[in-house]
Design an enzyme around this catalytic site. Structure first.
Site: not given
Ligand code: FPP
Length: 250
Positions: A22, A70
């Protein structure tokens, strides 16, 4: 600590680490960049982390890449994440395969595009015989979905009601090939599990760190592993006391 846990100079090493990655969006925002930029940096952090985990003797790394929830994100972000996975597979698959990483995808594949499904299948197939570490990518995954799909499959297989115990159901869970996670990490400062591995994490040690996922580096990993090594795992028992089961049999 489990008798099966390998021990290095710094203490016991978890066999299986699970991570809620996250903080990508906030990391990008701090740099006045779009959220997608954060997810892209998140992929780089993931590749580094899986190799660092392998170097430390961790056998399984399971990461939450896209939750069943998501889909509620803006269409642009959802399609950006799907596209990013295709780019990441093209960019990093050979490197991970060459370094002994076995890749597995867990989650509901029925809702993703044929192209993405084919990329997953290719990644799984060419890394199938690797044994250094297993990277399980939870994609369109939810802990509740996992329990429901396992029950449905058990029913389809005709498992009798009285035969359905924890061990039997576990065989139908998405991560049936892995031991339960010893360590459950969430980056980004939030303190919740967000429907990740609800069944499997029953006795995981939970560690929450303020570190935003793209900043998660070796130092951050080692700090979390040091915290894990300090934990006293009893699995519901009492340290240094024989289980009642043993007393009953004595
Ligand atoms: C949460 O951060 C992250 C995600 C929903 C996506 C995580 C995905 C990746 C790191 C890429 C994965 C790729 C592969 C190839 C497996 P957020 O967007 O909720 O961050 P925030 O809480 O700061 O808004």
């Amino acid at each position: 600590m489990s008798a099966l846990s390998p021990v290095n100079a710094k203490g016991p090493v978890p066999r299986h680490v699970a991570i809620v990655m996250d903080g990508n969006g906030r990391w990008a925002k701090k740099r006045f960049m779009p959220r997608f930029f954060g997810h892209k940096a998140g992929v780089d952090a993931l590749v580094k982390t899986v190799l660092s985990c392998a170097d430390r003797g961790i056998e399984h790394l399971t990461v939450f890449a896209f939750s069943s929830e998501n889909w509620k994100r803006p269409t642009e972000e959802v399609s950006g994440l799907m596209g990013l996975v295709l780019v990441a597979v093209a960019k990093y698959l050979t490197k991970l395969a060459d370094r002994g990483v076995r890749i597995r995808i867990v989650g509901d594949r029925s809702q993703v595009s044929d192209k993405l499904r084919a990329a997953w299948e290719h990644a799984e197939s060419i890394t199938r015989d690797n044994t250094r570490i297993t990277l399980s990518v939870a994609f369109n995954y939810g802990g509740r979905w996992d329990v429901v799909q396992a029950c449905r499959q058990a029913i389809r297989d005709g498992v009798a009601t009285d035969d359905l115990d924890e061990a039997t159901l576990n065989r139908y869970m998405a991560l049936s090939y892995a031991p339960d996670p010893d360590l459950f990490i969430r980056t980004g400062g939030e303190v919740r599990m967000s429907n990740f591995l609800l069944w499997q994490a029953a006795y995981s040690e939970l560690v929450f760190t303020e570190c935003l996922w793209p900043e998660f580096d070796d130092a951050a990993l080692d700090a979390v592993l040091a915290e894990y090594a300090r934990r006293d795992r009893r699995f519901g028992g009492v340290k240094d006391a024989p289980p009642a089961q043993a007393l009953r049999q004595a």
